[in-house]
Design a protein around this motif. Structure first.
Motif, PDB file in Angstrom:
ATOM      1  N   LYS A   1      -3.492   0.243  -3.808  1.00  0.00           N
ATOM      2  CA  LYS A   1      -3.518  -1.006  -3.382  1.00  0.00           C
ATOM      3  C   LYS A   1      -2.455  -1.432  -4.492  1.00  0.00           C
ATOM      4  O   LYS A   1      -2.921  -1.579  -5.592  1.00  0.00           O
ATOM      5  CB  LYS A   1      -4.227  -1.446  -2.612  1.00  0.00           C
TER       6      LYS A   1
ATOM      7  N   GLU B   1       3.049  13.899   3.643  1.00  0.00           N
ATOM      8  CA  GLU B   1       3.887  12.936   3.635  1.00  0.00           C
ATOM      9  C   GLU B   1       3.250  11.198   3.699  1.00  0.00           C
ATOM     10  O   GLU B   1       2.330  10.849   3.627  1.00  0.00           O
ATOM     11  CB  GLU B   1       3.964  12.490   5.435  1.00  0.00           C
TER      12      GLU B   1
ATOM     13  N   PHE C   1       0.456  -1.222  -0.079  1.00  0.00           N
ATOM     14  CA  PHE C   1       0.012  -0.298   0.295  1.00  0.00           C
ATOM     15  C   PHE C   1       0.953   0.991  -0.021  1.00  0.00           C
ATOM     16  O   PHE C   1       2.273   1.585   0.178  1.00  0.00           O
ATOM     17  CB  PHE C   1      -0.947   0.039   1.251  1.00  0.00           C
TER      18      PHE C   1
ATOM     19  N   GLN D   1      -0.335  11.559   3.954  1.00  0.00           N
ATOM     20  CA  GLN D   1      -0.751  11.942   5.379  1.00  0.00           C
ATOM     21  C   GLN D   1      -0.755  13.604   5.057  1.00  0.00           C
ATOM     22  O   GLN D   1       0.627  13.674   5.106  1.00  0.00           O
ATOM     23  CB  GLN D   1       0.240  12.263   6.714  1.00  0.00           C
TER      24      GLN D   1
ATOM     25  N   GLY E   1      -5.176  12.113   9.696  1.00  0.00           N
ATOM     26  CA  GLY E   1      -5.088  10.531   9.657  1.00  0.00           C
ATOM     27  C   GLY E   1      -4.859  10.545   8.069  1.00  0.00           C
ATOM     28  O   GLY E   1      -4.290  11.503   7.304  1.00  0.00           O
ATOM     29  N   LEU E   2      -4.286   8.780   7.786  1.00  0.00           N
ATOM     30  CA  LEU E   2      -3.831   8.765   6.876  1.00  0.00           C
ATOM     31  C   LEU E   2      -5.042   8.389   5.398  1.00  0.00           C
ATOM     32  O   LEU E   2      -6.180   8.119   5.939  1.00  0.00           O
ATOM     33  CB  LEU E   2      -2.848   6.897   6.604  1.00  0.00           C
TER      34      LEU E   2
ATOM     35  N   LEU F   1      -5.742   5.887   2.004  1.00  0.00           N
ATOM     36  CA  LEU F   1      -4.969   5.667   0.920  1.00  0.00           C
ATOM     37  C   LEU F   1      -4.715   6.196  -0.483  1.00  0.00           C
ATOM     38  O   LEU F   1      -6.147   5.954  -0.737  1.00  0.00           O
ATOM     39  CB  LEU F   1      -5.761   3.978   1.178  1.00  0.00           C
TER      40      LEU F   1
ATOM     41  N   PHE G   1       3.853   7.400   3.207  1.00  0.00           N
ATOM     42  CA  PHE G   1       4.208   6.222   4.226  1.00  0.00           C
ATOM     43  C   PHE G   1       3.799   4.858   2.584  1.00  0.00           C
ATOM     44  O   PHE G   1       2.152   5.162   2.226  1.00  0.00           O
ATOM     45  CB  PHE G   1       3.381   5.683   5.098  1.00  0.00           C
TER      46      PHE G   1
ATOM     47  N   TYR H   1       0.004   5.506   1.162  1.00  0.00           N
ATOM     48  CA  TYR H   1      -0.808   6.532   2.021  1.00  0.00           C
ATOM     49  C   TYR H   1      -0.445   7.488   2.291  1.00  0.00           C
ATOM     50  O   TYR H   1       1.101   7.369   1.981  1.00  0.00           O
ATOM     51  CB  TYR H   1      -1.139   5.759   3.669  1.00  0.00           C
TER      52      TYR H   1
ATOM     53  N   PHE I   1       4.732  -0.155   8.370  1.00  0.00           N
ATOM     54  CA  PHE I   1       4.954   1.075   8.373  1.00  0.00           C
ATOM     55  C   PHE I   1       6.157   1.435   7.944  1.00  0.00           C
ATOM     56  O   PHE I   1       6.758   1.139   8.201  1.00  0.00           O
ATOM     57  CB  PHE I   1       4.156   2.571   8.917  1.00  0.00           C
ATOM     58  N   GLY I   2       6.578   1.889   6.738  1.00  0.00           N
ATOM     59  CA  GLY I   2       7.552   2.768   6.363  1.00  0.00           C
ATOM     60  C   GLY I   2       7.672   4.065   7.294  1.00  0.00           C
ATOM     61  O   GLY I   2       7.233   4.348   8.153  1.00  0.00           O
TER      62      GLY I   2
END
Lengths: 115, 112
Positions: free
Chosen positions: B49, B88, B34, B38, B43-44, B46, B90, B36, B102-103
């Motif tokens: 995917k 940002e 995935f 932010q 919040g994050l 999507l 992820f 994501y 998460f990265g």
């Protein structure tokens, strides 16, 4: 509108206090999660719950507690045992199935600061 | 165990130029992956995917990512950056049924 609601948005805690962060979802999801976010570290899993009245520790559960008495609610308590609680806390939910068939939906977060 | 590495902590581009955010994964099999996004103090959400149906995955807001098994990569791209893309990002890989790894995140800055 379906979604996840976290409250409060900002929270200040004194040393030695317990505080509780609220997370409510109306997506009818079975699985719920709490993550902690610190700068440069991504998100780390605190606790998760797959079903009502059941929850499991994640990677950094020490100093935290949760409950899951209702499907739509998954509150997180940050206890005085958590030595470095200042962080951004994110709640998420998903359907209880493989990740090919679902995704995690996130709330807007609660920023907790120790004063 | 599954993990992801985001190769850049910060990326800066000019508006209208291409965006490349790099992610390498580690897994003993072809995982779901995935991306994501932010925005500040939010919040994050999507973006897209990968689930093995197609190696080139298109997401929201003009982003896409290509799964390359030979390179164990899942880089995120966009042909033309917009100011609203500053956020940002992820890269995320599942571990089992209930864990997402998460990265560390890549902060994208877009300059006029």
């Amino acid at each position: 509108d379906g979604g996840i609601t976290q409250s409060p948005k900002y929270l200040f805690r004194k040393e030695g206090q317990n505080v509780t962060l609220s997370c409510e979802q109306n997506l009818n999801h079975d699985a719920m999660y709490w993550y902690r976010q610190d700068p440069g570290q991504g998100l780390r899993l605190i606790y998760y719950s797959q079903i009502v009245n059941d929850f499991q520790k994640g990677d950094i559960a020490e100093g935290y507690s949760v409950s899951r008495e209702k499907k739509e609610s998954f509150p997180l308590t940050v206890t005085s045992a958590q030595k470095n609680p200042t962080a951004f806390y994110l709640c998420a939910s998903s359907r209880e199935t493989t990740w090919e068939n679902t995704e995690a939906f996130f709330g807007q977060g609660t920023r907790l600061t120790v004063v | 165990a599954q993990s992801v590495t985001q190769l850049d902590s910060h990326v800066s581009v000019s508006e209208g130029t291409p965006v490349l955010l790099r992610c390498n994964y580690s897994s003993s099999y072809s995982p779901s992956l995935f991306w994501y996004v932010q925005h500040p103090n939010k919040g994050l959400q999507l973006l897209l995917k990968y689930t093995s149906a197609a190696t080139l995955v298109k997401g929201i807001n003009g982003f896409e990512a290509e799964f390359k098994k030979s390179e164990t990569s899942f880089h995120l791209t966009k042909p033309s950056a917009h100011m609203s893309d500053a956020a940002e990002y992820f890269c995320v890989v599942p571990r089992g049924y209930n864990k997402l790894i998460f990265g560390a995140g890549t902060r994208l800055a877009v300059h006029p």
